[in-house]
Structure formats: structure tokens, C-alpha cells
Enzyme design. Structure first.
Site, PDB file in Angstrom:
ATOM      1  N   GLY A  46       0.816  -1.211   0.000  1.00 17.01           N
ATOM      2  CA  GLY A  46       0.000   0.000   0.000  1.00 17.01           C
ATOM      3  C   GLY A  46       0.847   1.258   0.000  1.00 17.01           C
ATOM      4  O   GLY A  46       0.557   2.221  -0.717  1.00 17.01           O
ATOM      5  N   CYS A  47       1.889   1.257   0.800  1.00 18.66           N
ATOM      6  CA  CYS A  47       2.754   2.440   0.902  1.00 18.66           C
ATOM      7  C   CYS A  47       3.525   2.658  -0.396  1.00 18.66           C
ATOM      8  O   CYS A  47       3.767   3.799  -0.793  1.00 18.66           O
ATOM      9  CB  CYS A  47       3.700   2.304   2.093  1.00 18.66           C
ATOM     10  SG  CYS A  47       2.791   2.202   3.665  1.00 18.66           S
ATOM     11  N   THR A  48       3.881   1.575  -1.062  1.00 15.95           N
ATOM     12  CA  THR A  48       4.562   1.673  -2.351  1.00 15.95           C
ATOM     13  C   THR A  48       3.618   2.286  -3.380  1.00 15.95           C
ATOM     14  O   THR A  48       3.992   3.199  -4.127  1.00 15.95           O
ATOM     15  CB  THR A  48       5.049   0.285  -2.822  1.00 15.95           C
ATOM     16  OG1 THR A  48       5.994  -0.198  -1.872  1.00 15.95           O
ATOM     17  CG2 THR A  48       5.673   0.347  -4.196  1.00 15.95           C
TER      18      THR A  48
END
Length: 155
Positions: A46-48
Site C-alpha cells: 500500500g505504501c509503495t
């Protein structure tokens, strides 16, 4: 639970190390609008996705007068690996002490898979040229959030 920021609040000042270990301060961006986004961990799906979305839209945001700073509890070494691996162009800073995350209301209790846990609350705070909170979004989704910000800001 840390207090959430509201429009008109003074954005908490910070100086944190970036992926290269250089200090980045909110004060360095005075006179420009800054999108400060808080994410749980580098090198996670998700952060990527979120970091890549900001990178893909960086030129559009910069042209509209916005700088972007991503804040996570990661150390500079992990941020450097994240930046290199994903070819990120956004400024990433680390807050291992979680003091800045807490000051911005981006660290505290949250629901994760139905359980209450303590951790980073995915959030975005837009700071105006004077250092005041223009908008604050909490519990945002990693996917589609950058497009929503661009739409909400009329860019």
C-alpha cells in the site's frame, strides 16, 4: 490518542532525516504549499502504491505550487532502499521516535483487520505558505488518494 489537526492550526514544525541522512525541515518550504503525508512503512504494497502515485503526479503538484514530503517511522537506510527500488522522486523522511507522527495526529489507535492496534494512521496534511493547516485527511486509503487530493485542490 494524539489530537488531529484542524484547518487553521499551525502545522507542527519538524526537522527529520531524509533517505540520504540530510535534514529536511518544514520551515525550508515556507512560502510554498506542502503536502505532508504519513504512511506506515516503506517497501510495503500500500505504501509503495501511494509513494508511486505521488511520484507520478509530482510535476503536476509542483506546477500548482505544492511540495510533497512523505513521513514514516523508517530509518534513512530503509527509505533510501525504498526510493531506489521504486524510483521515487518524492522527499521521504524518517521519524523513528514517532514524535512528528504523533504531533500531526498520525500515530495512535486504529483498526487493522477488525482489531484495535496502535500504529501509524495513514494521513495527509496540506500546509499553506504561512505554515498553517489548510486541510487534514485521516484514515485515507493508499489507492486513489493522490487523485482525490488533486481533485479536491482543483488542480
Amino acid at each position: 490518542m494524539s489530537e488531529r489537526l484542524q484547518p487553521g492550526d499551525i502545522a507542527p514544525a519538524f526537522t527529520l532525516p531524509d533517505a540520504d541522512g540530510n535534514e529536511v525541515s518544514l520551515a525550508d518550504h515556507k512560502g510554498r504549499k506542502v503536502i505532508v503525508y504519513f504512511y506506515p512503512a516503506a517497501l510495503t504494497p500500500g505504501c509503495t502504491k501511494q509513494a508511486c502515485d505521488f511520484t507520478d503526479n509530482l510535476a503536476v503538484l509542483a506546477q500548482a505550487g505544492y511540495d510533497v514530503i512523505g513521513v514514516s517511522p523508517d530509518k534513512p537506510e530503509k527509505l533510501a532502499k525504498f526510493r531506489e527500488q521504486e524510483h521515487l522522486k518524492v522527499t521521504l523522511v524518517g521519524d523513528p521516535s514517532k514524535e512528528v507522527l504523533t504531533a500531526y495526529g498520525a500515530f495512535g489507535e486504529k483498526k487493522l483487520y477488525g482489531k484495535t492496534v496502535t500504529g501509524v494512521i495513514r494521513s495527509t496534511v496540506i500546509v499553506d505558505e504561512e505554515g498553517k493547516v489548510e486541510r487534514a485527511f485521516y484514515n485515507v486509503k493508499a489507492t486513489g488518494h493522490v487523485a482525490k487530493i488533486i481533485k479536491d485542490l482543483g488542480i
